[in-house]
Design a protein around this motif. Structure first.
Motif, PDB file in Angstrom:
ATOM      1  N   UNK A  31       0.805  -1.233   0.000  1.00 20.82           N
ATOM      2  CA  UNK A  31       0.000   0.000   0.000  1.00 20.82           C
ATOM      3  C   UNK A  31       0.836   1.280   0.000  1.00 20.82           C
ATOM      4  N   UNK A  32       2.038   1.213   0.560  1.00 20.51           N
ATOM      5  CA  UNK A  32       2.888   2.410   0.600  1.00 20.51           C
ATOM      6  C   UNK A  32       3.321   2.854  -0.793  1.00 20.51           C
ATOM      7  N   UNK A  33       3.318   1.913  -1.728  1.00 22.57           N
ATOM      8  CA  UNK A  33       3.822   2.206  -3.071  1.00 22.57           C
ATOM      9  C   UNK A  33       2.745   2.745  -4.002  1.00 22.57           C
ATOM     10  N   UNK A  34       1.484   2.784  -3.539  1.00 21.75           N
ATOM     11  CA  UNK A  34       0.408   3.205  -4.437  1.00 21.75           C
ATOM     12  C   UNK A  34       0.368   4.717  -4.604  1.00 21.75           C
ATOM     13  N   UNK A  35       0.077   5.137  -5.809  1.00 19.14           N
ATOM     14  CA  UNK A  35      -0.152   6.557  -6.066  1.00 19.14           C
ATOM     15  C   UNK A  35      -1.578   6.912  -5.623  1.00 19.14           C
ATOM     16  N   UNK A  36      -1.882   8.193  -5.582  1.00 15.27           N
ATOM     17  CA  UNK A  36      -3.240   8.613  -5.227  1.00 15.27           C
ATOM     18  C   UNK A  36      -4.261   8.032  -6.205  1.00 15.27           C
ATOM     19  N   UNK A  37      -3.901   8.021  -7.477  1.00 14.24           N
ATOM     20  CA  UNK A  37      -4.815   7.475  -8.487  1.00 14.24           C
ATOM     21  C   UNK A  37      -5.050   5.982  -8.248  1.00 14.24           C
ATOM     22  N   UNK A  41      -8.562   4.173  -7.273  1.00 16.00           N
ATOM     23  CA  UNK A  41      -9.092   3.027  -8.030  1.00 16.00           C
ATOM     24  C   UNK A  41      -9.405   1.870  -7.071  1.00 16.00           C
ATOM     25  N   UNK A  42      -8.543   1.608  -6.095  1.00 14.32           N
ATOM     26  CA  UNK A  42      -8.788   0.525  -5.131  1.00 14.32           C
ATOM     27  C   UNK A  42     -10.030   0.819  -4.278  1.00 14.32           C
ATOM     28  N   UNK A  43     -10.180   2.043  -3.834  1.00 13.65           N
ATOM     29  CA  UNK A  43     -11.258   2.376  -2.905  1.00 13.65           C
ATOM     30  C   UNK A  43     -12.613   2.526  -3.598  1.00 13.65           C
ATOM     31  N   UNK A  44     -12.618   3.147  -4.777  1.00 12.94           N
ATOM     32  CA  UNK A  44     -13.899   3.554  -5.361  1.00 12.94           C
ATOM     33  C   UNK A  44     -14.348   2.771  -6.595  1.00 12.94           C
ATOM     34  N   UNK A  45     -13.445   2.175  -7.317  1.00  8.84           N
ATOM     35  CA  UNK A  45     -13.828   1.556  -8.588  1.00  8.84           C
ATOM     36  C   UNK A  45     -14.150   0.076  -8.388  1.00  8.84           C
ATOM     37  N   UNK A  46     -15.367  -0.304  -8.775  1.00 10.10           N
ATOM     38  CA  UNK A  46     -15.798  -1.694  -8.678  1.00 10.10           C
ATOM     39  C   UNK A  46     -16.504  -2.080  -9.964  1.00 10.10           C
ATOM     40  N   UNK A  47     -16.473  -3.386 -10.227  1.00 15.31           N
ATOM     41  CA  UNK A  47     -17.242  -3.891 -11.351  1.00 15.31           C
ATOM     42  C   UNK A  47     -18.728  -3.685 -11.069  1.00 15.31           C
ATOM     43  N   UNK A  48     -19.504  -3.567 -12.119  1.00 20.46           N
ATOM     44  CA  UNK A  48     -20.951  -3.391 -11.976  1.00 20.46           C
ATOM     45  C   UNK A  48     -21.663  -4.254 -13.010  1.00 20.46           C
ATOM     46  N   UNK A  49     -21.513  -5.599 -12.851  1.00 17.01           N
ATOM     47  CA  UNK A  49     -22.036  -6.481 -13.884  1.00 17.01           C
ATOM     48  C   UNK A  49     -23.553  -6.658 -13.786  1.00 17.01           C
ATOM     49  N   UNK A  50     -24.134  -7.022 -14.899  1.00 19.10           N
ATOM     50  CA  UNK A  50     -25.539  -7.441 -14.907  1.00 19.10           C
ATOM     51  C   UNK A  50     -25.521  -8.964 -14.863  1.00 19.10           C
ATOM     52  N   UNK A  51     -25.942  -9.529 -13.727  1.00 17.56           N
ATOM     53  CA  UNK A  51     -25.896 -10.973 -13.556  1.00 17.56           C
ATOM     54  C   UNK A  51     -25.241 -11.330 -12.239  1.00 17.56           C
ATOM     55  N   UNK A  52     -24.683 -12.541 -12.108  1.00 13.87           N
ATOM     56  CA  UNK A  52     -24.096 -12.984 -10.845  1.00 13.87           C
ATOM     57  C   UNK A  52     -22.940 -12.086 -10.407  1.00 13.87           C
TER      58      UNK A  52
END
Ligand code: ZN
Length: 92
Positions: A31-37, A41-52
């Motif tokens: 985690x120390x090596x991650x940029x703000x971007x 992406x880790x905190x807010x971006x999630x898949x949003x599939x239609x289905x299972x």
């Protein structure tokens, strides 16, 4: 009313549960090596599939235990429930 199958209590009314977001999201290895971007992406971006879709749920009004579920996001049908730490359930 929709019934959600708690692995410990059995089927209960949906109002007893709290949604916890996507399941099986791995914490960053360094985690120390991650940029703000990358953190965003880790905190807010999630898949949003239609289905299972694998999700975290808490039976907050009863046993208060967290579990994972595979839910069809189009029909809201719960296809599988399993404890946290268990491998992702396979559904047909
Ligand atoms: Zn329960």
């Amino acid at each position: 009313m929709q019934l959600i199958p708690c692995p410990w209590c059995g089927p209960r009314d949906e109002v007893e549960f709290t949604y916890g977001g996507a399941a099986h999201v791995p914490y960053p290895e360094d985690p120390q090596a991650l940029s703000d971007e990358e953190w965003a992406r880790y905190v807010f971006f999630r898949d949003n599939p239609k289905g299972p879709f694998a999700e975290r749920w808490c039976h907050s009004a009863s046993c208060r235990r967290w579990f994972n579920a595979i839910r069809n996001t189009a029909t809201h049908e719960f296809l599988a429930v399993y404890g946290q730490g268990e491998p992702k359930a396979v559904v047909a």
